[in-house]
Design an enzyme around this catalytic site. Structure first.
Site, PDB file in Angstrom:
ATOM      1  CB  VAL A   1      -0.932   0.026   1.262  1.00  0.00           C
ATOM      2  CG1 VAL A   1      -2.147  -1.206   1.029  1.00  0.00           C
ATOM      3  CG2 VAL A   1      -0.072  -0.150   2.350  1.00  0.00           C
ATOM      4  CG  ASN A   2      -1.272   4.537  -0.355  1.00  0.00           C
ATOM      5  OD1 ASN A   2      -1.860   3.457  -0.204  1.00  0.00           O
ATOM      6  ND2 ASN A   2      -2.043   5.644  -0.422  1.00  0.00           N
TER       7      ASN A   2
ATOM      8  CG  PHE B   1      14.873  -2.220  -5.825  1.00  0.00           C
ATOM      9  CD1 PHE B   1      15.732  -1.111  -5.172  1.00  0.00           C
ATOM     10  CD2 PHE B   1      15.146  -3.459  -5.284  1.00  0.00           C
ATOM     11  CE1 PHE B   1      16.157  -1.181  -3.832  1.00  0.00           C
ATOM     12  CE2 PHE B   1      15.825  -3.581  -3.944  1.00  0.00           C
ATOM     13  CZ  PHE B   1      16.057  -2.455  -3.299  1.00  0.00           C
TER      14      PHE B   1
ATOM     15  CB  CYS C   1       9.314   6.624  -4.736  1.00  0.00           C
ATOM     16  SG  CYS C   1       7.831   5.644  -4.641  1.00  0.00           S
TER      17      CYS C   1
ATOM     18  CE  LYS D   1       6.790   6.872  -1.073  1.00  0.00           C
ATOM     19  NZ  LYS D   1       7.331   6.032  -0.198  1.00  0.00           N
TER      20      LYS D   1
HETATM   21  P1  NAD Z   1      -0.625   3.331  -4.979  1.00  0.00           P
HETATM   22  O1  NAD Z   1      -0.853   4.423  -4.378  1.00  0.00           O
HETATM   23  O2  NAD Z   1      -0.534   3.173  -6.601  1.00  0.00           O
HETATM   24  O3  NAD Z   1      -1.180   1.940  -4.622  1.00  0.00           O
HETATM   25  C1  NAD Z   1      -1.543   1.685  -3.190  1.00  0.00           C
HETATM   26  C2  NAD Z   1      -2.754   0.857  -3.134  1.00  0.00           C
HETATM   27  O4  NAD Z   1      -3.045   0.612  -1.855  1.00  0.00           O
HETATM   28  C3  NAD Z   1      -4.197   1.857  -3.507  1.00  0.00           C
HETATM   29  O5  NAD Z   1      -4.760   1.360  -4.578  1.00  0.00           O
HETATM   30  C4  NAD Z   1      -4.831   1.974  -2.280  1.00  0.00           C
HETATM   31  O6  NAD Z   1      -6.195   1.970  -2.524  1.00  0.00           O
HETATM   32  C5  NAD Z   1      -4.490   0.636  -1.648  1.00  0.00           C
HETATM   33  N1  NAD Z   1      -4.774   0.430  -0.154  1.00  0.00           N
HETATM   34  C6  NAD Z   1      -4.330   1.614   0.828  1.00  0.00           C
HETATM   35  N2  NAD Z   1      -4.708   1.133   2.005  1.00  0.00           N
HETATM   36  C7  NAD Z   1      -5.191  -0.134   1.836  1.00  0.00           C
HETATM   37  C8  NAD Z   1      -5.715  -1.042   2.865  1.00  0.00           C
HETATM   38  N3  NAD Z   1      -5.602  -0.878   4.042  1.00  0.00           N
HETATM   39  N4  NAD Z   1      -6.350  -2.347   2.153  1.00  0.00           N
HETATM   40  C9  NAD Z   1      -6.401  -2.404   0.982  1.00  0.00           C
HETATM   41  N5  NAD Z   1      -5.778  -1.602   0.119  1.00  0.00           N
HETATM   42  C10 NAD Z   1      -5.332  -0.329   0.567  1.00  0.00           C
HETATM   43  O7  NAD Z   1       1.006   3.180  -4.399  1.00  0.00           O
HETATM   44  P2  NAD Z   1       2.044   2.461  -5.309  1.00  0.00           P
HETATM   45  O8  NAD Z   1       2.878   3.430  -6.104  1.00  0.00           O
HETATM   46  O9  NAD Z   1       1.827   1.132  -5.841  1.00  0.00           O
HETATM   47  O10 NAD Z   1       3.053   2.337  -4.218  1.00  0.00           O
HETATM   48  C11 NAD Z   1       3.053   1.664  -3.163  1.00  0.00           C
HETATM   49  C12 NAD Z   1       4.431   1.375  -2.370  1.00  0.00           C
HETATM   50  O11 NAD Z   1       5.366   0.969  -3.175  1.00  0.00           O
HETATM   51  C13 NAD Z   1       4.922   2.641  -1.666  1.00  0.00           C
HETATM   52  O12 NAD Z   1       5.353   2.304  -0.550  1.00  0.00           O
HETATM   53  C14 NAD Z   1       5.986   3.129  -2.632  1.00  0.00           C
HETATM   54  O13 NAD Z   1       6.780   3.922  -2.040  1.00  0.00           O
HETATM   55  C15 NAD Z   1       6.617   1.558  -2.817  1.00  0.00           C
HETATM   56  N6  NAD Z   1       7.056   1.865  -4.442  1.00  0.00           N
HETATM   57  C16 NAD Z   1       6.556   2.436  -5.527  1.00  0.00           C
HETATM   58  C17 NAD Z   1       7.006   2.325  -6.671  1.00  0.00           C
HETATM   59  C18 NAD Z   1       6.516   3.018  -8.060  1.00  0.00           C
HETATM   60  O14 NAD Z   1       7.058   2.881  -8.937  1.00  0.00           O
HETATM   61  N7  NAD Z   1       5.234   3.392  -7.957  1.00  0.00           N
HETATM   62  C19 NAD Z   1       8.291   1.722  -6.998  1.00  0.00           C
HETATM   63  C20 NAD Z   1       8.953   1.009  -5.756  1.00  0.00           C
HETATM   64  C21 NAD Z   1       8.205   1.344  -4.626  1.00  0.00           C
HETATM   65  C1  UGA Z   2      12.045   5.379  -9.187  1.00  0.00           C
HETATM   66  C2  UGA Z   2      13.494   4.527  -9.174  1.00  0.00           C
HETATM   67  O1  UGA Z   2      14.294   4.377 -10.457  1.00  0.00           O
HETATM   68  C3  UGA Z   2      13.224   3.007  -8.696  1.00  0.00           C
HETATM   69  O2  UGA Z   2      14.123   2.076  -8.645  1.00  0.00           O
HETATM   70  C4  UGA Z   2      12.060   2.676  -7.658  1.00  0.00           C
HETATM   71  O3  UGA Z   2      11.572   1.455  -7.232  1.00  0.00           O
HETATM   72  C5  UGA Z   2      11.070   3.774  -7.683  1.00  0.00           C
HETATM   73  O4  UGA Z   2      11.689   5.190  -7.924  1.00  0.00           O
HETATM   74  C6  UGA Z   2      10.400   3.959  -6.497  1.00  0.00           C
HETATM   75  O5  UGA Z   2      10.745   3.546  -5.247  1.00  0.00           O
HETATM   76  O6  UGA Z   2       9.170   4.388  -6.631  1.00  0.00           O
HETATM   77  P1  UGA Z   2      10.350   5.946 -10.840  1.00  0.00           P
HETATM   78  O7  UGA Z   2      10.194   7.128  -9.933  1.00  0.00           O
HETATM   79  O8  UGA Z   2       9.311   5.233 -11.331  1.00  0.00           O
HETATM   80  O9  UGA Z   2      11.432   5.029 -10.176  1.00  0.00           O
HETATM   81  O10 UGA Z   2      11.273   6.519 -12.246  1.00  0.00           O
HETATM   82  P2  UGA Z   2      12.876   7.111 -12.457  1.00  0.00           P
HETATM   83  O11 UGA Z   2      13.295   6.282 -13.832  1.00  0.00           O
HETATM   84  O12 UGA Z   2      13.812   6.598 -11.489  1.00  0.00           O
HETATM   85  O13 UGA Z   2      12.693   8.503 -12.723  1.00  0.00           O
HETATM   86  C7  UGA Z   2      12.352   9.434 -11.627  1.00  0.00           C
HETATM   87  C8  UGA Z   2      12.566  10.803 -11.990  1.00  0.00           C
HETATM   88  O14 UGA Z   2      13.719  11.036 -12.183  1.00  0.00           O
HETATM   89  C9  UGA Z   2      11.736  11.181 -13.273  1.00  0.00           C
HETATM   90  O15 UGA Z   2      10.806  12.376 -13.293  1.00  0.00           O
HETATM   91  C10 UGA Z   2      12.764  11.189 -14.378  1.00  0.00           C
HETATM   92  O16 UGA Z   2      12.262  11.940 -15.366  1.00  0.00           O
HETATM   93  C11 UGA Z   2      13.833  12.136 -13.598  1.00  0.00           C
HETATM   94  N1  UGA Z   2      15.286  11.615 -14.069  1.00  0.00           N
HETATM   95  C12 UGA Z   2      15.897  10.257 -14.180  1.00  0.00           C
HETATM   96  C13 UGA Z   2      15.856  12.590 -14.527  1.00  0.00           C
HETATM   97  O17 UGA Z   2      15.458  13.663 -14.740  1.00  0.00           O
HETATM   98  N2  UGA Z   2      17.268  12.443 -15.183  1.00  0.00           N
HETATM   99  C14 UGA Z   2      17.889  10.953 -15.161  1.00  0.00           C
HETATM  100  O18 UGA Z   2      19.016  10.735 -15.607  1.00  0.00           O
HETATM  101  C15 UGA Z   2      17.022  10.007 -14.536  1.00  0.00           C
END
Ligand code: NAD
Ligand code: UGA
Length: 459
Positions: free
Chosen positions: A92-93, A164, A274, A277
């Site tokens: 979850v978020n 990741f 992310c 945050k």
């Molecule tokens: P998101 O907001 O897209 O999805 C989270 C989902 O969890 C939502 O659909 C929400 O409704 C649901 N949720 C929240 N509380 C809940 C509950 N109690 N029961 C059931 N569902 C519930 O978030 P995301 O982008 O998938 O990120 C999730 C986590 O992964 C975060 O901690 C983020 O930092 C991490 N992360 C994200 C990315 C990315 O690229 N988005 C990459 C790596 C790690």
């Molecule tokens: C990033 C990390 O790359 C993932 O490994 C990680 O899992 C994820 O965050 C997460 O924890 O959410 P993401 O944010 O999806 O992934 O995308 P990136 O490709 O990392 O880009 C992040 C931001 O940096 C974007 O706005 C991108 O345009 C910018 N960026 C990236 C630059 O401006 N310059 C670069 O050289 C690379």
């Protein structure tokens, strides 16, 4: 004996939970995978042909596994699946807190805690609880204390298995990860989870650490990536005033194998849900342990990013603003609203800061994006002074200035010879991604301002 994992539940059907579970189900047809979310609309979309997120390759993976060993369900139906599960991922978020202690910095764990309560209520027998969300270091302690409220005979192991993947390349990142990280306290649950990934990930790429190292490593990996972007962006400003070219500098610096070429693309600033945050979370954790200098070091990565976004907006405004700095009556084309290409995600996109800064000075914006919906744009910057354009051409018509904010491949191929006549005379293209065809733009008689490329050449 190793606990065998056959039934998996993932709580959270977002950008991480959905694609990650789809790939696990695709690669392990013998596993039973259930993804649950309290957002019923999101679940309905996962069960339809219009998936709730755009990610290249995702639809094909989902269509192979859904209805076979992958299902998406709501909270109520999900309870029985948690009871039957061998392992439950929490995905979850974990957004930045907006109120209470640590507001503006600390990660908000309320959704994680609510998952832990849900698991404590419904789990039966022994369950491996896996942190997939990005957590502050030692978050597992909080989960453990909640799980301790479960009934007699209900036991848990906790693992940290941070994700990741990057958006836009999520499926490739999941199918061919640089590494899979599993942190835990006992070898058996670590081995059970590793066994799942082993179906498609080479053993040497599956790293195992203690719980706290795994939680912290995820924050640090994002901090280092963001730091590289802020580092090159700081140099982009220096390039602009000295006449150096940031792409040349990045290529030279990145050719050093100790530094490497990736993540050195200067830009309008980093965005996404992310980087900021997780940096803020790291800063808050450092401060809470009294490590003021450590916190200040990482704060600078955030501050530089903010400065870069504002610098971009101000450079765009400068040639078209009135003497008082107003942009009233000026129309600016915004090409791209997503925080990077190949995603419809607008969380913390640099476009928000750039657009708000221009709107605050009275500009009218015509925003185009290939995947972001008008609703998403409106929810971030409102509708006052904002027009959503269906095509780049519609955005460019009558524009006094142009901002390229997302590196959509199609923007690199725009036919400037044809488009030039649509712009107001003297309009300058401000390329926040350094992707537009500079030769074509100049040949079309248009002005171009790129990140990190000065007009003056000082030798
Ligand atoms: P998101 O907001 O897209 O999805 C989270 C989902 O969890 C939502 O659909 C929400 O409704 C649901 N949720 C929240 N509380 C809940 C509950 N109690 N029961 C059931 N569902 C519930 O978030 P995301 O982008 O998938 O990120 C999730 C986590 O992964 C975060 O901690 C983020 O930092 C991490 N992360 C994200 C990315 C990315 O690229 N988005 C990459 C790596 C790690
Ligand atoms: C990033 C990390 O790359 C993932 O490994 C990680 O899992 C994820 O965050 C997460 O924890 O959410 P993401 O944010 O999806 O992934 O995308 P990136 O490709 O990392 O880009 C992040 C931001 O940096 C974007 O706005 C991108 O345009 C910018 N960026 C990236 C630059 O401006 N310059 C670069 O050289 C690379």
């Amino acid at each position: 004996m190793k606990p065998l994992v056959n039934k998996i539940v993932c709580i959270g059907a977002g950008y991480v939970g959905g694609p990650t579970m789809a790939v696990i189900a695709d690669r392990c047809p013998d596993l039973d995978v259930t993804v649950l979310d309290l957002n019923e609309a999101r679940i309905a979309a996962w069960n339809s042909e219009e998936l709730p997120i755009y990610e290249p390759g995702l639809a094909a993976v989902v269509s192979r596994a859904r209805g076979r060993n992958l299902r998406f369900v709501g909270q109520i139906e999900g309870a029985a699946h948690v009871a039957a599960a061998d392992a439950v991922f929490i995905s979850v978020n974990t957004p930045t807190k907006t109120d209470g202690e640590g507001a503006g910095k600390a990660s908000d764990l309320r959704y994680v805690e609510s998952c832990a309560r849900f698991i404590a209520t419904h789990a039966k027998g022994h369950t491996i609880v896996i942190e997939k969300s990005t957590m502050p270091v030692r978050a597992a302690d909080r989960i453990k204390s909640i799980l301790a409220s479960a009934g007699p005979g209900v036991t848990f192991d906790i693992l940290s298995n941070p994700e990741f993947l990057a958006e836009g390349t999520a499926i490739r990142d999941l199918e061919q990860p640089d590494r899979v990280l599993i942190g835990g306290e006992r070898p058996e649950p670590i081995a059970a989870l590793a066994e799942i990934y082993r179906r498609w990930v080479p053993a040497e790429r599956i790293l195992s650490t203690g719980l706290w190292s795994a939680e912290l490593s995820k924050l640090v990996a994002n901090a280092f990536l963001a730091q590289r972007v802020s580092s090159i962006n700081s140099i982009s400003a220096l390039c602009e005033v000295t006449g150096a070219d940031v792409e040349e500098v990045a290529a030279v610096v990145g050719a050093d194998s100790r530094i490497g070429p990736k993540f050195l693309r200067a830009s309008v600033g980093f965005g996404g849900s992310c980087f900021q945050k997780d940096l803020l979370s790291l800063i808050y954790i450092s401060e809470s342990y009294g490590l003021t200098e450590v916190a200040a070091y990482w704060q600078q990565v955030v501050d530089l990013n903010q400065w870069q976004k504002h610098r971009f907006a101000d450079q765009l405004a400068a040639p078209i603003a009135t003497a008082e700095g107003s942009l009233r009556g000026r129309r600016i084309a915004i090409l791209g609203f997503a925080f990077k290409k190949d995603t419809n995600d607008v969380r913390e996109t640099p476009a928000i800061d750039v657009c708000r800064r221009l709107l605050a000075r009275g500009a009218t914006l015509a925003v185009h994006d290939y995947k972001v919906t008008p609703d998403s744009i409106a929810s971030e910057i409102g509708t006052q002074g904002v027009e959503v354009a269906a095509t780049p051409e519609a955005a460019l018509a009558g524009a006094d200035g142009v901002a390229v904010l997302t590196e959509w491949s199609a923007y690199a191929k725009l036919d400037w010879a044809r488009l030039a006549g649509m712009l107001k005379a003297g309009a300058v293209i401000h390329d926040g991604r350094n992707i537009v065809d500079a030769t074509a733009v100049r040949r079309a008689g248009l002005g171009l301002r790129s990140i990190g490329k000065g007009e003056r050449h000082v030798r």
